[in-house]
Design an enzyme around this catalytic site. Structure first.
Site, PDB file in Angstrom:
ATOM      1  N   ASP A 404       0.823  -1.211   0.000  1.00 63.28           N
ATOM      2  CA  ASP A 404       0.000   0.000   0.000  1.00 63.28           C
ATOM      3  C   ASP A 404       0.858   1.261   0.000  1.00 63.28           C
ATOM      4  OD1 ASP A 404      -2.652   1.381   0.511  1.00 63.28           O
ATOM      5  OD2 ASP A 404      -1.562   1.994   2.316  1.00 63.28           O
ATOM      6  N   GLU A 457       1.046  -0.581  -5.117  1.00 61.57           N
ATOM      7  CA  GLU A 457       0.105   0.520  -5.376  1.00 61.57           C
ATOM      8  C   GLU A 457       0.960   1.782  -5.441  1.00 61.57           C
ATOM      9  OE1 GLU A 457      -3.571   3.058  -3.471  1.00 61.57           O
ATOM     10  OE2 GLU A 457      -1.911   2.325  -2.265  1.00 61.57           O
TER      11      GLU A 457
END
Length: 724
Positions: A404, A457
Site C-alpha cells: 500500500d 500501489e
C-alpha cells in the site's frame, strides 16, 4: 542492596547478575525474588531434598549459598499468605534466554523465528519442560519486564535481561500457550511508558486490552501441497482476476444484526464458493494485520505479525487460506509498511525513543494519515519490515503482498509543502532509504518464495516499479495501473454526448500499458469517502447507468492487464461502501443487479478461457489498435492476441446510447468470426439489440487492415468477437 531495590521498583536491567544461580566460593548462590513471599525453598530436579532460602531485609528477596549438583535444575517452593505453590525458576536458564539474540540479525526471517514469544523447551532433570522465550527490542529502555495474567501484570516479577544488541530476553518455563502478555517498559530516564504489545506478537486481543497472546505456529496441519507446488507457473501470461474484499463487511451473519463479523472459518464456507462461482482467480484482502480502529479498514496496523482477532485466531486464518488453495484460489493481502498509528500500546516511541519511526517529524510523521513513518534507513527497522513480509508468506502460505501507498514511501515531499520536508543527500525528493528497502524486500520475497508475488500501489510515474532490481527497477512483480483507473473513470462518468471531447482519457493508457506489469484496479478507494458506488458514477437514467457499467466492465476485461474489482462492483451496488455494514445482497432480487453479477461472472470466465485475453497482458505483441481515433462516435476497437495460440479476440466498445447498424470493423484475417460476449445481452439486463452471432470477413480493407467484417453495435455496449 541497591540491585535488590531496583528489583523492588521494577527498574532492573540486569537481573541475570543476581537472580538465579551465581558463582560463590562455597558453592553457588541461589537468589529468588517473589514479592509477598513468606518462605522460599529450593528443590533440585535430581532429588527430593528442599533447601530453605533466607529472607533478605527487602520484601520478597530470598537467597542462600548451597552445593548444587552440576548441570542440575531446580524449582522454587513458595509460601505466601494465599498458600504454597511451586514454579521452575526462570532465572536459571540464562544461556537458553540468550540463544535468541545469537541469530536474530543473521537473516530477516530469524526475527520472527527468534524474537517475540517463542514456544521452546528447557531441560529439567532427565526431562524437558515447555517454556516461552521472550525477546523484545528496546535499545534505549532502562528496564523491561514481561507482564501478564500469569504474574498479576506486576512488572516486578519477571524483569528481563538487556543484551548488547538492544534486545531484552527471558525464558519462563511452564507458561501456557494462550496466556495474555505485554511488556512493561521504562524509558532511558526511568519513566513508565504505556504497556506495550509485542511488536512480534503472533496473536492479539481486541479493545480494551490490546494484549498480545502467546501462540504456537507449529500446531496447524496444512492441506494445500498441490497448490503450493503448482503456483510457480508464469503469472504474467496466466489469467489473474482479483476480488478485493474487506472481510468485515462482505457479509454479516444473518442473526447478528450487524453486531458481529463472520469468522475466518465462516468466510471459508461462504466467500470461497462465491468467489469460485464468480470466476475470480484470487481473493485480495484489505489488511489483516491487527489494527485497533475499525474505521482504518486495517490501513493503520499495530500488530504486524498478528492476523486480526476480529475474525478468529491465527490458525483460523490459516484454515481460510488453506481452504482457498484447495479451491484453486490464491490469496493476496494488503501489506502496509508506509505508516503506523500512535496508539499507546503500539510501536510509536516504543521504548521512549524513536525505535521504529524517523525522529524528525518532517520525515517521521505522515500529514495525510496523522500517523508515524518507519525509519527506512535503520537496519533493525528494515529487518523488521522484510521479516514481516516473509512471515506472511511462510506461516500463512500467502500468495502475494499488495504493498500500500508506495508513492508515499518513495518521495520525501509526498503531501508536504515547501519547508516541511528534508531533501536527500543530493538535494532531491527521492527517499533513497525507502527505495533501497523496497528493492531488498522484493529480492528476499522472490528468492525465498518464487511462487509468490508482490504488487505495488504506486500512483506516480516512478520508473521500473515492476522491473527487476538487477535492471535498475524496484523489483515488484506487478503494479496497479492508477492512471488507467483515474482516466477511464473520468471518461465513463461523462455524459455520452460529451465523451467525444474526452476520448483521450479512454485511449491514453495504451501509450504506457507495457511499461510496467500492470493490474487494472477498480478498488475500494473509488467507492468510499463521498465518491459513491461504481454504478453511481455512471450518467443517465437507470437503464443507461447499468448499460454504462456493463460497457465499462467489458472494456476493462478486454484491456491488457490483470483485473481487480472491489466487492460490490459486481452487484451494481447503489450505495457507496460502508465498512460497518455489508454488501447490498438484497439487490439481487432485481433483474438489473442480477444481470450485472452474471456479466462479471461471464467476463471472468471468458478472460480465463480465452488465451488471447490474458497471455499477452504484459506483451505489446499481444495488442493492436484497430481504431482509437473514432472520437466522433465514441467507439474504440482493438485486437488481443495469444502468445502460444493463434487465437485473436476483437474488442469493440460503443460508449454512446446510439446503436450502430452496419458498423464496419477492420480485421487482420479472412475467415469466420464469432461473437463470444455482448454486454447488451438480455441475460445482463441489456436492450437485446439484434447482433450477428457469426460474421464472415470480406476482402474489403478497413481501419488499415486487409479485411473487414460488418457488425451491429448495440448502444452502450462492449462486444468480444473471436477469430480462431
Amino acid at each position: 542492596m541497591q540491585d535488590y531495590q531496583q528489583l523492588a521498583s521494577a527498574t532492573c536491567a540486569h537481573p541475570f547478575s543476581y537472580l538465579g544461580v551465581t558463582p560463590h566460593n562455597k558453592g553457588v548462590k541461589v537468589t529468588a525474588y517473589v514479592p509477598g513471599a513468606i518462605n522460599i525453598s529450593v528443590r533440585f530436579a535430581s532429588g527430593n531434598k528442599a533447601y530453605a532460602l533466607e529472607a533478605n531485609s527487602l520484601d520478597g528477596i530470598f537467597s542462600a549459598t548451597i552445593s548444587m549438583p552440576p548441570g542440575d535444575q531446580y524449582l522454587l517452593e513458595i509460601t505466601t499468605a494465599d498458600g504454597t505453590f511451586t514454579r521452575i525458576d526462570p532465572y536459571q536458564y540464562q544461556d537458553d534466554a540468550f540463544h535468541a539474540v545469537h541469530f536474530i540479525d543473521h537473516e530477516p526471517a530469524n526475527l520472527y523465528r527468534q524474537a517475540g514469544a517463542q514456544t521452546v523447551s528447557v531441560p529439567f532433570g532427565d526431562n524437558r519442560v515447555d517454556a516461552i522465550r521472550f525477546a523484545v527490542y528496546a535499545p534505549n529502555a532502562s528496564s523491561v519486564s514481561v507482564i501478564g495474567d500469569f504474574n498479576q501484570w506486576d512488572g516486578r516479577r519477571h524483569p528481563m535481561q538487556k543484551t548488547e544488541l538492544g534486545y531484552w530476553v527471558l525464558i519462563i518455563p511452564e507458561l501456557a500457550v494462550g496466556q495474555r502478555y505485554k511488556y512493561e517498559i521504562k524509558d532511558g530516564q526511568g519513566n513508565a511508558l504505556p504497556h506495550k504489545a509485542d511488536p512480534i506478537g503472533f496473536y492479539a486481543e481486541q479493545y480494551p486490552s490490546h494484549a498480545s497472546v502467546i501462540f504456537d505456529h507449529q500446531q496447524y496441519e496444512w492441506n494445500d501441497d498441490a497448490w503450493m507446488s503448482a503456483r510457480n507457473k508464469d503469472k504474467y501470461s496466466a489469467p489473474m482476476s482479483f476480488y478485493e474484499v474487506h472481510l468485515g463487511s462482505w457479509r454479516r451473519p444473518d442473526d447478528s444484526e450487524n453486531k458481529r463479523y463472520l469468522s475466518y472459518r465462516e468466510l471459508a464456507d461462504a466467500l470461497i464458493p462465491y468467489v469460485k462461482d464468480m470466476g475470480y482467480t484470487h481473493i485480495e484482502c484489505l489488511p489483516v494485520s491487527e489494527y485497533p480502529f475499525d474505521g482504518s479498514w486495517g490501513y493503520q496496523p499495530v500488530g504486524m505479525f498478528a492476523p486480526t482477532s476480529r475474525f478468529g485466531n491465527p490458525d483460523d486464518f490459516k484454515f481460510f487460506v488453506d481452504a482457498c488453495h484447495q479451491a484453486d484460489i490464491g490469496v493476496v493481502i494488503d501489506w502496509v509498511p508506509a505508516h503506523f498509528p500512535e496508539d499507546g500500546h503500539g510501536l510509536a516511541r516504543f521504548d521512549g525513543s524513536h525505535v521504529y519511526e524517523y525522529a524528525d517529524p518532517r520525515r517521521g510523521w505522515h500529514p495525510d494519515w496523522n500517523s508515524c513513518i518507519y525509519d527506512f534507513g535503520k537496519d533493525t527497522v528494515r529487518q523488521f519490515l522484510v521479516a514481516n513480509a516473509l512471515y506472511w508468506l511462510d506461516k500463512f502460505h500467502i500468495d502475494g503482498l499488495r504493498v500500500d501507498a508506495v508513492a508515499s514511501m518513495l518521495y520525501l515531499d509526498y503531501s508536504r509543502n515547501e519547508g516541511e520536508w528534508i531533501p536527500n543527500v543530493d538535494g532531491g525528493n527521492e527517499n533513497y532509504e525507502a527505495i533501497s528497502l523496497l528493492r531488498w524486500l522484493n529480492e528476499e520475497v522472490y528468492r525465498h518464495y518464487p511462487g509468490a508475488m508482490t504488487i505495488a500501489e504506486e500512483s506516480t510515474s516512478f520508473p521500473k516499479v515492476s522491473r527487476p532490481v538487477y535492471d535498475g527497477g524496484l523489483g515488484f512483480g506487478f503494479k496497479w495501473n492508477m492512471g488507467w483507473m483515474h482516466d477511464s473513470l473520468h471518461f465513463i462518468s461523462k455524459d455520452p454526448a460529451y465523451r467525444r471531447y474526452h476520448h483521450g482519457d479512454i485511449t491514453f493508457s495504451m501509450v504506457y500499458a507495457f511499461d510496467e506489469n500492470f493490474v487494472l484496479p477498480i478498488s475500494h478507494d473509488e467507492v468510499v469517502h463521498g465518491k459513491g458506488s461504481l454504478i453511481g458514477k455512471m450518467p443517465g437514467d437507470e437503464w443507461q447507468q447499468a448499460a454504462n457499467h456493463r460497457c465499462y466492465a467489458g472494456f476493462m476485461y478486454g484491456h491488457p492487464g490483470k483485473k481487480l474489482n472491489f466487492m460490490g462492483n459486481e452487484l451494481g451496488q447503489s450505495k457507496e461502501w460502508d465498512h460497518d455494514g455489508q454488501l447490498q445482497w438484497e439487490l439481487l432480487e432485481y433483474d438489473k443487479h442480477k444481470g450485472l453479477q452474471t456479466l462479471y461472472r461471464d467476463l471472468n470466465k471468458l478472460y480465463q478461457s480465452m488465451p488471447a485475453l490474458h497471455e499477452g497482458d504484459h506483451d505489446h505483441n499481444g495488442f493492436a489498435w484497430i481504431d482509437h481515433e473514432n472520437a466522433g462516435q465514441s467507439v474504440v476497437s482493438f485486437v488481443r492476441k495469444g502468445r502460444k495460440h493463434m487465437q485473436k479476440v476483437y474488442v469493440v466498445s460503443n460508449f454512446t446510447p446510439i446503436p450502430r447498424e452496419h458498423f464496419r470493423l477492420g480485421v487482420e484475417d479472412a475467415g469466420e468470426y464469432t461473437l463470444a460476449l455482448n454486454t447488451d445481452d438480455g441475460v445482463y439486463w441489456g436492450s437485446q439489440y439484434p447482433v450477428r452471432e457469426r460474421m464472415q470477413a470480406s476482402q474489403e480493407p478497413w481501419n488499415h487492415q486487409p479485411c473487414s467484417i460488418e457488425l451491429a453495435l448495440p448502444p452502450l455496449s462492449t462486444l468480444f468477437i473471436v477469430y480462431e
